[in-house]
Design a protein around this motif. Structure first.
Motif, PDB file in Angstrom:
ATOM      1  N   SER A 273       0.823  -1.218   0.000  1.00  0.00           N
ATOM      2  CA  SER A 273       0.000   0.000   0.000  1.00  0.00           C
ATOM      3  C   SER A 273       0.854   1.263   0.000  1.00  0.00           C
ATOM      4  O   SER A 273       0.371   2.330   0.343  1.00  0.00           O
ATOM      5  CB  SER A 273      -0.936   0.004   1.206  1.00  0.00           C
ATOM      6  OG  SER A 273      -0.196  -0.030   2.416  1.00  0.00           O
ATOM      7  N   TRP A 345       1.412   6.641  -0.243  1.00  0.00           N
ATOM      8  CA  TRP A 345       0.658   5.552   0.374  1.00  0.00           C
ATOM      9  C   TRP A 345      -0.819   5.673   0.030  1.00  0.00           C
ATOM     10  O   TRP A 345      -1.319   6.751  -0.252  1.00  0.00           O
ATOM     11  CB  TRP A 345       0.872   5.515   1.875  1.00  0.00           C
ATOM     12  CG  TRP A 345       0.282   6.646   2.658  1.00  0.00           C
ATOM     13  CD1 TRP A 345      -0.914   6.663   3.310  1.00  0.00           C
ATOM     14  CD2 TRP A 345       0.870   7.938   2.896  1.00  0.00           C
ATOM     15  NE1 TRP A 345      -1.114   7.872   3.931  1.00  0.00           N
ATOM     16  CE2 TRP A 345      -0.038   8.671   3.705  1.00  0.00           C
ATOM     17  CE3 TRP A 345       2.061   8.551   2.508  1.00  0.00           C
ATOM     18  CZ2 TRP A 345       0.217   9.970   4.119  1.00  0.00           C
ATOM     19  CZ3 TRP A 345       2.302   9.847   2.923  1.00  0.00           C
ATOM     20  CH2 TRP A 345       1.397  10.537   3.717  1.00  0.00           C
ATOM     21  N   GLN A 346      -1.478   4.521   0.014  1.00  0.00           N
ATOM     22  CA  GLN A 346      -2.885   4.453  -0.358  1.00  0.00           C
ATOM     23  C   GLN A 346      -3.707   3.932   0.818  1.00  0.00           C
ATOM     24  O   GLN A 346      -3.275   3.036   1.544  1.00  0.00           O
ATOM     25  CB  GLN A 346      -3.099   3.529  -1.561  1.00  0.00           C
ATOM     26  CG  GLN A 346      -2.351   3.926  -2.814  1.00  0.00           C
ATOM     27  CD  GLN A 346      -0.931   3.410  -2.855  1.00  0.00           C
ATOM     28  OE1 GLN A 346      -0.653   2.308  -2.420  1.00  0.00           O
ATOM     29  NE2 GLN A 346      -0.015   4.218  -3.384  1.00  0.00           N
ATOM     30  N   THR A 347      -4.886   4.506   0.976  1.00  0.00           N
ATOM     31  CA  THR A 347      -5.877   4.003   1.906  1.00  0.00           C
ATOM     32  C   THR A 347      -7.096   3.581   1.100  1.00  0.00           C
ATOM     33  O   THR A 347      -7.117   3.696  -0.125  1.00  0.00           O
ATOM     34  CB  THR A 347      -6.270   5.074   2.943  1.00  0.00           C
ATOM     35  OG1 THR A 347      -6.992   6.135   2.276  1.00  0.00           O
ATOM     36  CG2 THR A 347      -5.043   5.674   3.609  1.00  0.00           C
TER      37      THR A 347
END
Length: 564
Positions: A273, A345-347
């Motif tokens: 992520s 970063w990914q959520t």
């Protein structure tokens, strides 16, 4: 990767369409741009770019319903299309559509219906290129641009013409099932012409791009002369600082057209992520900028105004004509290298990135101007006789230096329903601002740019961004900027005639000083590989404001792009 899905109903000129946009992505050069199906349900699949986003369009019969299921993979996405017929739903899977130059092969899934099991009338013919271990691509592009001022002035460059040609190629080789090597080379010829006698004409033949990239499943490495984009905003991006700009036409060109590839080395590490990115610039490269004798020059047409004024004596005109600029650039040494790092970063809801850059400001800092004891307000229409009344003339040159610059930034992007939200904020140490004595003062700034974009079912595209620039330790003698500068900017686009014609307007309105810039345009895309654009640039505001200082530069233009 931010994704959005849309439906467009059938019109008299267009079939029913479903499409998906992948934000800030581009398709692989190996994928076909159009696939004709014509199976009674699905007519055609089209792939292309729309406002810097990758767009996949499915032309569907009016009595059919279409649902697009998207699955993100490491270097792209897989689109699965389900079309509901009068009997039962059928599923057609499309090959992986990469988000970058790379390409991911389609993987079999037990939930997908193989093409062989479809009814004969629903069979899909996909003309995907056969897999090869080595792929060579060649291209050529020709860009023509001509602009004419709406008002004729004796001291102005009333006409600007530019011709650019680029020829390039890429070679992509699969070293193994996990490693891909790609090299790209592109040459450019650039001819820029002004009709003003004092303006410099410029002809260049240069290596525009040359890079070597090695890609693996969890990392990649690229070195060479390349364009790398940071930041999320469109026409005004304080974090997009890795490459210099060509500012010889100011902001009348799109941001991507102004940016120039530069020598960089980049390595990226991909996690579940997150992505960690590091970039090194081995030597300094400046932005292209004229100092005098152009509508878009640092000192605008100040020298030409003096030369054309009837009340200024010949000796002073001769002095102005002989003004010269002495630039001192950082040497190519280890201590002058630049470095940048970024963590992405990914959520489940959004994408974020935090970055730091230790580099150089690509625009010059003027440390000395040869005419002393002047107080200029920035208005190009200022009477030069009044400006020079108390002036002290020296035999010095305009001394320009390039200074170190540090940038800390945060960027974000998400999609809620059909609306995209994105932006960036930067703290910059420092930026050079021109002052009333025509030298520069460097100040720390904070810059926030954030906004939304939306594409309607009828293909209206709206982009609205807000900008807030704060100058710390502000001095009243800084030209063109207040301590706090707030602006609204963006664009509106509407394609018609099945995308063969597009109407657009770009805008930038500064609330702080009531100045503005508008660029309406009409783009014809009817002919294959050719676009023709006709438009205008309008500047308004008081002469001492940034946009108002270009008020005499209102112009109409025509642009022709041909690609092979």
């Amino acid at each position: 990767m931010a994704l959005s899905q849309h439906r467009l109903p059938a019109t008299k000129l267009s079939p029913q369409r479903y499409y998906v946009d992948a934000k800030s992505s581009s398709p692989s050069a190996r994928l076909p741009r159009s696939i004709r199906v014509e199976d009674g349900r699905l007519n055609k699949i089209r792939l292309g770019l729309h406002n810097a986003n990758m767009r996949v369009v499915f032309d569907v019969e009016p009595d059919q319903k279409c649902q697009i299921s998207l699955t993100s993979v490491t270097d792209g996405m897989i689109a699965e299309v389900t079309i509901a017929s009068s009997s039962a739903p059928q599923s057609v899977s499309e090959p992986s559509l990469p988000a970058s130059v790379g390409e991911t092969a389609k993987q079999e899934s037990p939930n997908e219906i193989p093409l062989a099991e479809l009814a004969p009338q629903a069979a899909l013919v996909w003309s995907q290129p056969q897999e090869t271990t080595c792929q060579v691509t060649m291209w050529a592009e020709l860009f023509g641009y001509s602009a004419k001022d709406m008002t004729d002035d004796d001291y102005d460059d009333d006409t600007l013409s530019r011709l650019q040609a680029r020829v390039g190629g890429s070679l992509e080789r699969e070293l193994s099932s996990a490693y891909v090597l790609e090299t790209r080379v592109q040459l450019e010829g650039d001819r820029l012409y002004y009709d003003a006698g004092e303006a410099d004409e410029d002809t260049e033949v240069d290596l525009y791009e040359a890079s070597l990239a090695l890609s693996a499943p969890t990392w990649d490495l690229s070195v060479g002369k390349q364009r790398i984009r940071w930041g999320k905003s469109d026409q005004l991006s304080p974090l997009d600082s890795l490459n210099p700009e060509d500012l010889r036409q100011f902001m009348t060109l799109d941001l991507e057209e102004r940016k120039e590839p530069s020598w960089l080395a980049r390595v990226r590490k991909f996690g579940e992520s997150f992505t960690l990115e590091a970039i090194i610039s081995p030597w300094f490269e400046e932005s292209e900028l004229d100092y005098f004798d152009s509508d878009w020059a640092l000192y605008r047409n100040l020298r030409q105004t003096i030369l054309a004024h009837p009340d200024i004596p010949p000796s002073l005109k001769s002095y102005a004509s002989a003004l010269r600029v002495h630039e001192r650039k950082p040497s190519n040494s280890l201590e002058n290298m630049s470095g940048s790092v970024r963590l992405l970063w990914q959520t489940n809801q959004a994408d974020f990135a935090l970055s730091y850059r230790y580099g150089w400001e690509t625009l010059p800092t003027i440390i000395s101007f040869p005419v002393k004891n002047i107080d200029y307000n920035g208005d190009p229409e200022t009477d030069p006789t009044a400006l020079l009344t108390t002036a002290v003339l020296t035999d010095e040159a305009v001394e320009a230096r390039y200074k170190r610059q540090k940038i800390v930034g945060l960027e974000w992007e998400t999609v809620i329903d059909l609306i995209g939200f994105r932006g960036e904020v930067a703290y910059i140490d420092k930026i050079a601002f021109l002052s009333s004595d025509l030298t520069s003062k460097r100040r720390d700034v904070g810059h926030l740019v954030t906004g939304i974009d939306y594409t309607s079912e009828t293909e209206w595209y709206f982009n609205l961004q807000g900008s807030w620039l704060r100058i710390f330790n502000y001095d009243r003698d800084l030209l063109y900027f207040e301590q706090d500068n707030v602006a609204l900017l963006g664009e509106i686009r509407k394609p018609v005639w099945r995308g063969n014609l597009e109407f657009a307007i770009r805008y930038n309105y500064t609330l702080t000083d009531n100045s503005s810039y508008l660029q309406p345009s009409v783009v014809l895309k009817y002919f294959p590989n050719t676009t023709c654009e006709i438009g205008a640039n309008f500047f308004s505001g008081q002469g001492e404001t940034l946009f108002g200082s270009y008020d005499q530069a209102d112009q109409v233009y025509v642009r022709l792009n041909v690609s092979l």
